[in-house]
Design a protein around this motif. Sequence first.
Motif, short mmCIF file in Angstrom:
data_model
loop_
_atom_site.label_atom_id
_atom_site.label_comp_id
_atom_site.label_asym_id
_atom_site.label_seq_id
_atom_site.Cartn_x
_atom_site.Cartn_y
_atom_site.Cartn_z
N VAL A 153 -3.60 -6.26 -5.32
CA VAL A 153 -3.04 -6.64 -4.02
C VAL A 153 -2.48 -5.41 -3.32
CG1 VAL A 153 -1.21 -7.96 -2.88
CG2 VAL A 153 -2.55 -9.01 -4.72
N ILE A 154 -1.74 -4.58 -4.06
CA ILE A 154 -1.16 -3.37 -3.46
C ILE A 154 -2.27 -2.42 -3.04
CG2 ILE A 154 0.33 -1.37 -3.89
CD1 ILE A 154 1.84 -3.11 -5.92
N ALA A 155 -3.29 -2.27 -3.88
CA ALA A 155 -4.41 -1.38 -3.56
C ALA A 155 -5.10 -1.81 -2.28
CB ALA A 155 -5.40 -1.36 -4.73
N GLU A 156 -5.32 -3.12 -2.11
CA GLU A 156 -5.97 -3.61 -0.89
C GLU A 156 -5.10 -3.36 0.33
OE1 GLU A 156 -6.76 -7.69 -1.67
OE2 GLU A 156 -8.44 -7.28 -3.04
N ARG A 157 -3.80 -3.51 0.15
CA ARG A 157 -2.87 -3.28 1.27
C ARG A 157 -2.95 -1.84 1.75
NH1 ARG A 157 2.47 -5.17 2.49
NH2 ARG A 157 3.20 -4.01 4.32
N LEU A 158 -3.13 -0.89 0.83
CA LEU A 158 -3.13 0.53 1.17
C LEU A 158 -4.53 1.12 1.28
CD1 LEU A 158 -0.21 1.66 -1.15
CD2 LEU A 158 -0.16 1.54 1.33
N SER A 159 -5.54 0.31 0.98
CA SER A 159 -6.93 0.78 1.02
C SER A 159 -7.16 1.94 0.06
CB SER A 159 -7.34 1.18 2.45
OG SER A 159 -7.24 0.08 3.32
N VAL A 160 -6.63 1.80 -1.15
CA VAL A 160 -6.85 2.78 -2.20
C VAL A 160 -7.32 2.03 -3.44
CG1 VAL A 160 -5.12 4.38 -1.31
CG2 VAL A 160 -4.46 2.67 -3.01
N SER A 161 -7.66 2.77 -4.47
CA SER A 161 -8.12 2.13 -5.70
C SER A 161 -6.94 1.65 -6.54
CB SER A 161 -8.96 3.11 -6.53
OG SER A 161 -8.15 4.15 -7.03
N THR A 162 -7.20 0.68 -7.42
CA THR A 162 -6.15 0.21 -8.33
C THR A 162 -5.73 1.33 -9.28
OG1 THR A 162 -7.84 -0.66 -9.82
CG2 THR A 162 -6.86 -2.20 -8.24
N ILE B 227 5.66 0.39 -0.78
CA ILE B 227 4.97 -0.88 -0.54
C ILE B 227 5.20 -1.84 -1.71
CG2 ILE B 227 2.70 -1.96 -0.29
CD1 ILE B 227 3.77 -0.59 2.22
N ALA B 228 5.18 -1.29 -2.94
CA ALA B 228 5.41 -2.13 -4.12
C ALA B 228 6.78 -2.81 -4.04
CB ALA B 228 5.28 -1.30 -5.39
N ARG B 229 7.78 -2.06 -3.60
CA ARG B 229 9.11 -2.65 -3.45
C ARG B 229 9.12 -3.73 -2.37
NH1 ARG B 229 10.98 2.67 -4.38
NH2 ARG B 229 11.00 3.08 -2.14
N GLU B 230 8.49 -3.41 -1.24
CA GLU B 230 8.45 -4.38 -0.14
C GLU B 230 7.78 -5.68 -0.57
OE1 GLU B 230 6.47 -2.63 3.16
OE2 GLU B 230 8.03 -1.11 3.53
N MET B 231 6.76 -5.59 -1.39
CA MET B 231 5.99 -6.77 -1.79
C MET B 231 6.59 -7.46 -3.02
SD MET B 231 2.10 -5.36 -1.19
CE MET B 231 1.36 -7.00 -1.18
N GLY B 232 7.64 -6.87 -3.57
CA GLY B 232 8.29 -7.49 -4.72
C GLY B 232 7.53 -7.31 -6.02
N TYR B 233 6.77 -6.22 -6.12
CA TYR B 233 6.01 -5.98 -7.34
C TYR B 233 6.94 -5.59 -8.48
CZ TYR B 233 2.87 -3.71 -10.68
OH TYR B 233 2.19 -3.36 -11.81
N PRO C 47 -1.62 -11.13 8.35
CA PRO C 47 -2.46 -10.28 7.49
C PRO C 47 -1.58 -9.27 6.75
CG PRO C 47 -3.36 -10.43 9.71
CD PRO C 47 -2.03 -11.09 9.76
N ASN C 48 -1.94 -9.02 5.50
CA ASN C 48 -1.26 -8.04 4.65
C ASN C 48 0.18 -8.40 4.30
OD1 ASN C 48 -3.51 -6.39 4.56
ND2 ASN C 48 -2.90 -5.30 6.43
N SER C 49 0.62 -9.62 4.65
CA SER C 49 1.98 -9.99 4.29
C SER C 49 2.04 -10.41 2.83
CB SER C 49 2.48 -11.14 5.19
OG SER C 49 1.69 -12.29 4.98
N PRO C 50 3.20 -10.26 2.16
CA PRO C 50 3.30 -10.63 0.76
C PRO C 50 3.04 -12.11 0.57
CG PRO C 50 5.21 -9.34 1.46
CD PRO C 50 4.46 -9.71 2.69
N PRO C 51 2.49 -12.51 -0.53
CA PRO C 51 2.26 -13.92 -0.78
C PRO C 51 3.57 -14.66 -0.94
CG PRO C 51 1.83 -12.66 -2.76
CD PRO C 51 2.07 -11.69 -1.68
N PRO C 52 3.62 -15.96 -0.57
CA PRO C 52 4.85 -16.72 -0.71
C PRO C 52 5.30 -16.76 -2.16
CG PRO C 52 3.19 -17.96 0.53
CD PRO C 52 2.51 -16.78 -0.04
N LEU D 113 -1.57 4.98 -11.31
CA LEU D 113 -1.10 6.34 -11.56
C LEU D 113 0.16 6.65 -10.75
CD1 LEU D 113 -4.51 8.24 -11.56
CD2 LEU D 113 -2.99 7.98 -13.52
N ALA D 114 0.19 6.19 -9.50
CA ALA D 114 1.35 6.45 -8.63
C ALA D 114 2.60 5.79 -9.17
CB ALA D 114 1.06 5.97 -7.22
N LEU D 115 2.47 4.55 -9.65
CA LEU D 115 3.63 3.84 -10.19
C LEU D 115 4.14 4.47 -11.48
CD1 LEU D 115 2.58 0.15 -9.49
CD2 LEU D 115 4.36 1.46 -8.33
#
Length: 357
Positions: free
Chosen positions: A27-36, A60-66, A12-17, A41-43
């Motif tokens: 995807v990032i918003a769901e991972r952190l339970s915040v709004s898109t 988290i964005a870096r971890e997920m490769g965004y 669960p919550n792992s980055p997609p292949p 705004l944060a980025l």
Amino acid sequence: MTASDPPGPRLPNSPPPAGRSRVTLQVIAERLSVSTATVSLALRGSQLVAEATRHRVREIAREMGYSYNRSAASLRTDRTNIIGVGFHDITNPYFAELLAAIDETAGRYDRSILLGTYAEDLDRQQRVLGTLAEYRPDGMVLCSAGGSTVESLAPLIDAGVPIVQLSREIPALDLDFVGADDRHGTNLAMEHLIGLGHRRIAFLCANESISTGRNRYAGYRDALARHGLPFDPALVHFDYGTRENGLKGIQKVLDAHDPPTAAACMNDLAAFGAMLGLRHRGLEAGRDFSIVGCDDVKEAAQWFPALTTIFNFQNDMGAKSAEFLLNRIADPTAPTQRLLLTPALHIRGTTCPPPRR
């Protein structure tokens, strides 16, 4: 696992292949339970989002490769968060120090810098500034090439690009400016040399095609007149302030009919060249001849002897130019800002009373 093996379970919550799906704001918003909206705004570094949340979103964005789509974002906001920087020279450590201060200040406001250099070449400057403009920077910090005129910056001004002039200025332009009080700086150098007893003082690498050169040379002439000392053209070497020109300049003035016992230099690079030129003649700065530089780059204190020079507070100068530009971007109609920092004399080992003749 071979190519024919079925894919294993995803946590669960792992980055997609890789290659399956793109990491999105959702995807990032769901991972952190915040709004898109919060993620977006944060980025972008918005102060509307708490610092801790901005940090977590980016982590988290870096971890997920965004990968942030800057082009798409700039279309939405009409901002690229890029500051263009145009310098005539970054081989001179003085301008490298200015650049570092601009970069550090811009980074604190989540801006990136895009650098262009053009030496003292007006045609190259036109091409480089045109290329920088193609990247749609939100504004530019410029130190223009020697001989620049109002027409040199007209294409940028006509296009509405916010501009801050740094160190050098084209006085006829009503643009924000940050620099040092160069005339006062040379006055400090001259008062120090005259106070030591020098009466034959050279000026190395005078240059009236740039504002800094005009002002520093004027300070030299001011001090001579104020103390009733004659101006001798044979003691002035005109050129850009480089090590090579400083070496040539000291050789020229030492060959004058009545040579000087001291020299004020356009900048530290010219002073370094002059110190080497003295050694070519078997002389040493601080013992046989006095040398004063200008800028106080970090290298100045490391020479032997350490260079007496004028400190222009370039860290403050670079930082303020970035701040002025951000203010101009935020409010294009605000009154023009102008800041002249007051230089300071740093006395070290290259000045002494004139030798007895």
